[in-house]
Design an enzyme around this catalytic site. Structure first.
Site, PDB file in Angstrom:
ATOM      1  N   LEU A   1       0.824  -1.219   0.000  1.00 21.55           N
ATOM      2  CA  LEU A   1       0.000   0.000   0.000  1.00 21.55           C
ATOM      3  C   LEU A   1       0.854   1.265   0.000  1.00 21.55           C
ATOM      4  O   LEU A   1       1.888   1.332   0.661  1.00 21.55           O
ATOM      5  CB  LEU A   1      -0.939   0.005   1.209  1.00 21.55           C
ATOM      6  CG  LEU A   1      -1.926  -1.167   1.298  1.00 21.55           C
ATOM      7  CD1 LEU A   1      -2.849  -0.983   2.508  1.00 21.55           C
ATOM      8  CD2 LEU A   1      -2.745  -1.335   0.025  1.00 21.55           C
TER       9      LEU A   1
ATOM     10  N   HIS B   1      -3.274   4.134  -2.730  1.00 20.43           N
ATOM     11  CA  HIS B   1      -4.272   3.277  -2.077  1.00 20.43           C
ATOM     12  C   HIS B   1      -4.936   4.034  -0.910  1.00 20.43           C
ATOM     13  O   HIS B   1      -6.144   3.944  -0.709  1.00 20.43           O
ATOM     14  CB  HIS B   1      -3.611   2.017  -1.508  1.00 20.43           C
ATOM     15  CG  HIS B   1      -2.952   1.136  -2.522  1.00 20.43           C
ATOM     16  ND1 HIS B   1      -1.593   1.004  -2.630  1.00 20.43           N
ATOM     17  CD2 HIS B   1      -3.473   0.330  -3.480  1.00 20.43           C
ATOM     18  CE1 HIS B   1      -1.296   0.155  -3.593  1.00 20.43           C
ATOM     19  NE2 HIS B   1      -2.414  -0.268  -4.135  1.00 20.43           N
TER      20      HIS B   1
ATOM     21  N   VAL C   1      -2.925   9.649  -7.632  1.00 21.63           N
ATOM     22  CA  VAL C   1      -1.993  10.297  -6.698  1.00 21.63           C
ATOM     23  C   VAL C   1      -0.581  10.169  -7.276  1.00 21.63           C
ATOM     24  O   VAL C   1      -0.181   9.080  -7.708  1.00 21.63           O
ATOM     25  CB  VAL C   1      -2.066   9.656  -5.297  1.00 21.63           C
ATOM     26  CG1 VAL C   1      -1.063  10.293  -4.354  1.00 21.63           C
ATOM     27  CG2 VAL C   1      -3.475   9.778  -4.743  1.00 21.63           C
TER      28      VAL C   1
ATOM     29  N   SER D   1       2.839   3.792  -7.788  1.00 19.47           N
ATOM     30  CA  SER D   1       2.512   2.418  -8.171  1.00 19.47           C
ATOM     31  C   SER D   1       3.353   1.480  -7.322  1.00 19.47           C
ATOM     32  O   SER D   1       4.513   1.789  -7.016  1.00 19.47           O
ATOM     33  CB  SER D   1       2.859   2.211  -9.651  1.00 19.47           C
ATOM     34  OG  SER D   1       2.923   0.823  -9.938  1.00 19.47           O
TER      35      SER D   1
END
Ligand code: AMP
Length: 286
Positions: free
Chosen positions: A32, A36, A182, A191
């Site tokens: 995460l 996320h 984001v 990512s």
């Protein structure tokens, strides 16, 4: 609360449903990051209870893809979810989702297969079967958690479009919310796969957002011809960039565009240091 078993999730959710609470689901593959977390924050703001699933889904990876080496950081993920007051982290083993010893193929398992038109382009073209795997696991998670709302990132734009299509076509009673991409301050879209890049690779990866921002700037100056807009990308690409696609499509239907307009979504996929990166931008929105 960390749960690994479908039955335990169902029991907890049934309690909440009895109390009339609104349930949000954020499906993830873990590792995460702030991207996320933006989905989780949105879910917390909109729902009474939030379930985050952490599951590296074997059936959405091709045989030569990075399933085995995909980053798995469940302890850190659970801590992050705790700081966001996530109510359940659901982290099943593959056998819990697909059955012990089950051969993972559509010869033996029921799959949810989105329409060919939606998958035979962009990421689906090189990742054959990927979106069948995604829709199948998302539908399973929907059936396990039975949320009122589910949250997905624009980062995977083709994925959200396909999930919205699945929900519409199969009358799934769940509201789908798309959250913006984001980025790092450099412009690089966050990512989990950025972890594979060296510092130099991260700099080269900036080409993706630069290409997209430049296309938007050219559009704002009045260039709408898609082939002319595509041409503008090449000044940002070097031999470090292995471009897979740069496409202009309708943001809802994924139909190709010859002229860019307010409905246009521009998507790019490119390998840097053999890491496959994707990014996209709405040509008229922020
Ligand atoms: P993944 O763990 O890569 O399957 O991603 C889980 C969800 O997080 C998906 O809906 C992604 O689109 C979303 N996501 C991943 N990266 C970002 C990002 N940089 N900004 C916003 N959402 C993201």
């Amino acid at each position: 609360m960390l749960l690994n078993k479908i039955e335990d999730v169902r029991k907890q959710v049934a309690e909440w449903k009895k109390q009339g609470l609104k349930i949000g689901l954020v499906p993830t593959m873990g590792a995460l990051h702030e991207g996320h977390l933006s989905l989780i924050k949105k879910a917390k703001a909109n729902c009474d209870k939030v379930v985050v699933s952490v599951f590296v889904n074997p059936i959405q990876f091709g045989p030569s893809e990075d399933f085995d080496k995909y980053p798995r950081t469940l302890d850190a993920d659970t801590k992050l979810c705790d700081t966001e007051s996530v109510d359940i982290v659901f982290a099943p083993a593959p056998a819990e989702m697909y059955g012990e010893g089950q051969r993972l193929s559509n010869d033996t398992l029921t799959y949810v297969c989105p329409p060919f038109f939606y998958v035979n382009k962009l990421c689906g073209k090189s990742r054959v079967g990927h979106f069948d795997g995604v829709c199948t696991v998302v539908m399973k998670l929907f059936n396990i958690v039975q949320p009122d709302c589910a949250f997905f990132g624009q980062k995977d734009a083709q994925q959200v479009i396909i999930i919205k299509k699945m929900v519409k076509d199969l009358n799934v009673p769940i509201e789908i919310t798309q959250c913006p991409i984001v980025r790092e301050s450099s412009g690089l879209a966050l990512s989990s796969r950025n972890k594979y890049l060296s510092e130099e690779g991260k700099k080269d990866a900036l080409a993706l957002s630069k290409v997209l921002n430049n296309i938007k700037a050219c559009y704002q100056k009045g260039i709408t011809d898609v082939s002319a807009l595509k041409e503008t990308a090449y000044s940002f690409l070097t031999d470090k960039h292995d471009l897979e696609y740069l496409e202009f499509v309708d943001k809802t239907t994924l139909e190709d565009k010859e002229k860019a307009d307010r409905e246009t979504l521009v998507l790019v996929a490119c390998r840097v240091e053999n890491v496959r990166l994707i990014d996209n931008i709405y040509i008229e929105e922020n």
